[in-house]
Design a protein around this motif. Structure first.
Motif, PDB file in Angstrom:
ATOM      1  N   THR A   5       0.845  -1.196   0.000  1.00 57.15           N
ATOM      2  CA  THR A   5       0.000   0.000   0.000  1.00 57.15           C
ATOM      3  C   THR A   5       0.881   1.247   0.000  1.00 57.15           C
ATOM      4  N   GLY A   6       0.311   2.331  -0.333  1.00 58.08           N
ATOM      5  CA  GLY A   6       1.023   3.603  -0.294  1.00 58.08           C
ATOM      6  C   GLY A   6       1.702   3.992  -1.596  1.00 58.08           C
ATOM      7  N   LEU A   7       1.594   3.145  -2.608  1.00 58.69           N
ATOM      8  CA  LEU A   7       2.252   3.472  -3.877  1.00 58.69           C
ATOM      9  C   LEU A   7       1.641   4.698  -4.547  1.00 58.69           C
ATOM     10  N   GLU A   8       0.345   4.845  -4.444  1.00 59.50           N
ATOM     11  CA  GLU A   8      -0.296   6.013  -5.053  1.00 59.50           C
ATOM     12  C   GLU A   8       0.224   7.303  -4.430  1.00 59.50           C
ATOM     13  N   LYS A   9       0.352   7.295  -3.104  1.00 57.27           N
ATOM     14  CA  LYS A   9       0.856   8.479  -2.410  1.00 57.27           C
ATOM     15  C   LYS A   9       2.296   8.762  -2.835  1.00 57.27           C
ATOM     16  N   LEU A  10       3.116   7.739  -2.899  1.00 57.59           N
ATOM     17  CA  LEU A  10       4.503   7.910  -3.310  1.00 57.59           C
ATOM     18  C   LEU A  10       4.596   8.416  -4.745  1.00 57.59           C
ATOM     19  N   GLN A  11       3.784   7.864  -5.626  1.00 59.04           N
ATOM     20  CA  GLN A  11       3.787   8.302  -7.022  1.00 59.04           C
ATOM     21  C   GLN A  11       3.396   9.785  -7.120  1.00 59.04           C
ATOM     22  N   LYS A  12       2.413  10.184  -6.330  1.00 62.06           N
ATOM     23  CA  LYS A  12       1.984  11.584  -6.320  1.00 62.06           C
ATOM     24  C   LYS A  12       3.117  12.482  -5.819  1.00 62.06           C
ATOM     25  N   GLU A  13       3.778  12.062  -4.744  1.00 55.76           N
ATOM     26  CA  GLU A  13       4.888  12.842  -4.194  1.00 55.76           C
ATOM     27  C   GLU A  13       6.036  12.943  -5.196  1.00 55.76           C
ATOM     28  N   LEU A  14       6.321  11.850  -5.891  1.00 60.98           N
ATOM     29  CA  LEU A  14       7.387  11.873  -6.882  1.00 60.98           C
ATOM     30  C   LEU A  14       7.045  12.783  -8.055  1.00 60.98           C
ATOM     31  N   LYS A  15       5.788  12.757  -8.485  1.00 64.30           N
ATOM     32  CA  LYS A  15       5.357  13.630  -9.585  1.00 64.30           C
ATOM     33  C   LYS A  15       5.469  15.095  -9.167  1.00 64.30           C
ATOM     34  N   GLU A  16       5.045  15.410  -7.942  1.00 66.21           N
ATOM     35  CA  GLU A  16       5.169  16.773  -7.436  1.00 66.21           C
ATOM     36  C   GLU A  16       6.634  17.182  -7.336  1.00 66.21           C
ATOM     37  N   ALA A  17       7.483  16.255  -6.887  1.00 64.44           N
ATOM     38  CA  ALA A  17       8.914  16.541  -6.772  1.00 64.44           C
ATOM     39  C   ALA A  17       9.501  16.837  -8.152  1.00 64.44           C
ATOM     40  N   GLU A  18       9.087  16.088  -9.142  1.00 59.54           N
ATOM     41  CA  GLU A  18       9.546  16.317 -10.508  1.00 59.54           C
ATOM     42  C   GLU A  18       9.132  17.713 -10.983  1.00 59.54           C
ATOM     43  N   GLN A  19       7.899  18.097 -10.683  1.00 60.40           N
ATOM     44  CA  GLN A  19       7.420  19.429 -11.071  1.00 60.40           C
ATOM     45  C   GLN A  19       8.220  20.520 -10.351  1.00 60.40           C
ATOM     46  N   ALA A  20       8.467  20.302  -9.064  1.00 58.24           N
ATOM     47  CA  ALA A  20       9.208  21.292  -8.291  1.00 58.24           C
ATOM     48  C   ALA A  20      10.635  21.422  -8.810  1.00 58.24           C
ATOM     49  N   LEU A  21      11.247  20.293  -9.148  1.00 54.27           N
ATOM     50  CA  LEU A  21      12.608  20.336  -9.676  1.00 54.27           C
ATOM     51  C   LEU A  21      12.665  21.071 -11.009  1.00 54.27           C
ATOM     52  N   SER A  22      11.641  20.909 -11.815  1.00 56.09           N
ATOM     53  CA  SER A  22      11.626  21.640 -13.089  1.00 56.09           C
ATOM     54  C   SER A  22      11.514  23.141 -12.845  1.00 56.09           C
ATOM     55  N   GLU A  23      10.826  23.518 -11.765  1.00 54.66           N
ATOM     56  CA  GLU A  23      10.730  24.931 -11.402  1.00 54.66           C
ATOM     57  C   GLU A  23      12.080  25.480 -10.943  1.00 54.66           C
ATOM     58  N   LEU A  24      12.901  24.623 -10.353  1.00 52.40           N
ATOM     59  CA  LEU A  24      14.200  25.041  -9.830  1.00 52.40           C
ATOM     60  C   LEU A  24      15.310  24.946 -10.872  1.00 52.40           C
ATOM     61  N   ASP A  25      15.005  24.353 -12.010  1.00 52.08           N
ATOM     62  CA  ASP A  25      16.006  24.183 -13.051  1.00 52.08           C
ATOM     63  C   ASP A  25      16.337  25.535 -13.673  1.00 52.08           C
ATOM     64  N   GLY A  26      17.585  25.751 -13.945  1.00 51.91           N
ATOM     65  CA  GLY A  26      18.002  27.004 -14.561  1.00 51.91           C
ATOM     66  C   GLY A  26      18.396  28.026 -13.514  1.00 51.91           C
TER      67      GLY A  26
END
Length: 95
Positions: A5-26
């Motif tokens: 259990t908990g994979l959906e939550k982890l996937q959501k957190e990873l997707k958000e982390a990816e979005q945040a990292l793209s905001e920090l890129d550059g």
């Protein structure tokens, strides 16, 4: 049978982390400081912290993003302190 259990939550957190990292890129921005003035150095550090916070603000509750943001802040802080120390040493050598 093993139930994971908990994979959906982890996937959501990873997707958000990816979005945040793209905001920090550059480039985050530019800070200037007087290497001989501790208040100026601290102001530069706080300015970078605010830049990072503003970029990751939509994902502030994500533990992955929070950890990455803290690591970036520490890294930029150390970089600013190092640059200030190098500038002071260079100024001393130029005397």
């Amino acid at each position: 049978m093993l139930k994971i259990t908990g994979l959906e939550k982890l996937q959501k957190e990873l997707k958000e982390a990816e979005q945040a990292l793209s905001e920090l890129d550059g480039e985050l921005g530019v800070v200037n400081f007087d290497p001989h003035d501790p208040a100026s150095i601290e102001a530069a550090i706080q300015s970078v912290n605010r830049m990072i916070d503003s970029r990751v603000e939509p994902h502030v509750d994500n533990p992955i993003v929070g950890s990455l943001a803290d690591q970036m802040k520490d890294s930029y802080r150390e970089n600013i302190l190092q640059k200030a120390a190098e500038a002071r040493l260079q100024a001393d050598e130029d005397k």
